[in-house]
Write an enzyme that holds these catalytic residues in place. Sequence first.
Site, PDB file in Angstrom:
ATOM      1  N   GLU A  43      20.700  11.965  65.398  1.00 41.23           N
ATOM      2  CA  GLU A  43      19.941  13.204  65.571  1.00 41.23           C
ATOM      3  C   GLU A  43      18.446  12.926  65.724  1.00 41.23           C
ATOM      4  O   GLU A  43      17.779  13.531  66.564  1.00 41.23           O
ATOM      5  CB  GLU A  43      20.142  14.144  64.369  1.00 41.23           C
ATOM      6  CG  GLU A  43      21.562  14.559  64.117  1.00 41.23           C
ATOM      7  CD  GLU A  43      22.273  13.674  63.099  1.00 41.23           C
ATOM      8  OE1 GLU A  43      22.192  12.418  63.207  1.00 41.23           O
ATOM      9  OE2 GLU A  43      22.924  14.228  62.197  1.00 41.23           O
ATOM     10  N   CYS A  95      22.766  15.057  57.953  1.00 41.28           N
ATOM     11  CA  CYS A  95      22.367  14.795  56.570  1.00 41.28           C
ATOM     12  C   CYS A  95      21.104  15.599  56.241  1.00 41.28           C
ATOM     13  O   CYS A  95      20.572  16.310  57.093  1.00 41.28           O
ATOM     14  CB  CYS A  95      22.119  13.304  56.370  1.00 41.28           C
ATOM     15  SG  CYS A  95      20.646  12.701  57.236  1.00 41.28           S
TER      16      CYS A  95
END
Length: 162
Positions: A57, A85
Site C-alpha cells: 500500500e 495494517c
Amino acid sequence: MEGIQHELFMREALKEAEKARELDEVPIGAVVVRDGEIIGRGHNLRESTRNATMHAEMVAIQEANEQLANWRLEECDLYVTVEPCVMCGGAIIWSRMRTVYFGAHDPKGGAAGSLLNVLEDDRFNHTATVYSGLLAEESQRLLKDFFRELRKRKKQKNGEHA
C-alpha cells in the site's frame, strides 16, 4: 463503478502480489485508481529493501503521489489483496483516499475491520469507505501457498544442517 471493474483492479493487485512472491516477499499487492485508471502500483518490498515501511500500500500510495504531484488522493480508491495494517491505514487516512477494497482479512494485523477499523473511525479528520472480500480466495491462496513453501524450505534447510 461496475463490479467487473472492481474485479479487474483487484486482479491487477494480485499481479503485484505475484511480483512480491517472485522476490520471496510476502505476496501482497496494491493498486491506486483514479477515474478508472491505475496511477499507483505496489507490492511488498520489506525484505528486498530492509525497510519496514515498504508495504504494498505504501509503495502504491507513493507512486500515486508522484503521478499526481500531490499528497492528496481524495478522488482515489485503493485495491489491496490483504487487509491494510495500522501503518498503511494511517497513510490511507492522511492521503485522504476515498475507498479501500481488500481481499483477505488479516486476523493478526488487520486495521480495516479485523483487529480495529482505523479507516472508518470518524474521530479522524478523514475516513475511507471499506469493502472486504473482493477475490478473497485468490488472495488467501497466494498467502497460504507462500507460507507453506517457506516452511518447507526451512525444514529442508534444517535437515541439511542437522
